[in-house]
Design an enzyme around this catalytic site. Sequence first.
Site: not given
Ligand code: MG
Length: 504
Positions: A108, A177, A230
């Site tokens: 994103r 992450s 994250d």
């Molecule tokens: Mg996630």
Amino acid sequence: MGKVAVGVAVGVAVVACAVAGMVVGRRVGSRRKWKRVVRVLKELEEACETPVGRLRQVVDAMVVEMHAGLASEGGSKLKMLLTFVDHLPTGSEIGTYYALDLGGTNFRVLRIQLGGRRSSILSQDVERRPIPQHLMTSTSEDLFDFIASTLKQFVEKEESGSEPSPVRTRELGFTFSFPVKQSSLRSGILMKWTKGFAIEDMVGKEVVELLEAALVRSGLDMRAALLVNDTVGTLALGRYHDADTVAAVIIGTGTNACYLERADAIIKCQGLLTSSGYMVVNMEWGNFWSSHLPRTSYDIDLDSESPNPNHQGFEKMISGMYLGDIVRRVILRISLESDIFGPVSSRLSIPFILQTPLVAAMHEDDSPELKEVAKILKETLGISEVSLKVRKLAVRICDVVTRRAARLAAAGIVGILKKIGRDGSGGITGGRSKSDVKMRRTVVAIEGGLYTSYAIFRQHLHGALSEILGEDVAQHVVLQVTEDGSGIGGALLAASYSSILQRG
Ligand code: MG
Ligand code: ADP
């Protein structure tokens, strides 16, 4: 009655006896079969039991491992990674910031405008893009060129038509992450890939350098202000909304947690200086292990057939990636031991064919005939025409597996609270009674599809939290869902650090 008539009568009686015998035989057989099924179910229930006493043992084991992981590198299966984040957003952040969130199948890009007050996100634009499969196993240059060009298009689209942005370089928070060994806020090397990525040239490399080189190649004037996990993004967003937030937990495809630790408690980095006296620690709790965890033969098989045996043991009992497969394994075993699910379906042997959202759908089926259960058994597992009793059995299996997962996650959360003295015991075990202690309001930010989309999972987790802590303490603990925290939190941290640097 003539001879013929007698003969017919006798024949009918013989047939009737034979049929009756078969019915009785079938009943006895079916009773025996159910006995076997009940035995398998009972074994499962017993092996998955999580009475509060056992959960407290898990809590204590978590605390012990946290200490060990903080004491020395490799001191525990809990890595307790330093994040170098020693300030969390306060609400004073102002301006426009970007973030890039790379952590799974989607990535994103985000842009937020901050108003300078707590919870004042004036605007927020997010663009989600699936990562093309071939880039997940290609080269780091290909991956980052793709990311940079998506980011560039996003920036140009967002900024077209609006006021030309001020001359300063745009600041970007980079949420990445995967396990990273950080050496500062904006530098860290990739330790290993997970979640299907395998870009070999990138392991051991500085992640931010690779991103920035691609930003330069794309001609985009943007600087990666920091690199975060994250969970850290989730904590940052939680804190931005609520100053009592002290930890963050993710329960989605995987599971992990981070929390705010006193710098002097991080013994493996003696002399670690932070201006706040605190640092966020990324626990990587998915890898937690303790002999107190209630393990079944299904867990042992799942682990040994996984690409990472003996790793992520806690995660394999809790997270969305695995719950469906545990349920599948139980149904397969019952199917092999009895024919209540009909002939053994070949689909039952396909790993991960039953995904956790389907477990949730079966578990939450409230139709009297359990229609959804019947549909999933048929369409996903190739098991058709089973009685209501058998459908109920499938629901029971879902509950046993989900309940254990949720209650263990609750124990993990209490472990963190205990480590930081927020479990109502005043940081010491025994001694004062809990009700004597004035409990501070404590907020844990929480994210992830398993928690947010599976109501019964949530209920089991909340129930266990109250059981372990006791109602009087639990009422001061708030689990606050943050949405898209992993990305927005990255941008918030970029904003936060930028204002700290500007203040000097
Ligand atoms: Mg996630
Ligand atoms: P990620 O962990 O990949 O960043 P999410 O936090 O959105 O993504 O979590 C997605 C995971 O949550 C899915 O892989 C699935 O295991 C689980 N999940 C999503 N929806 C549901 C649902 N309705 N019921 C149970 N689990 C769900």
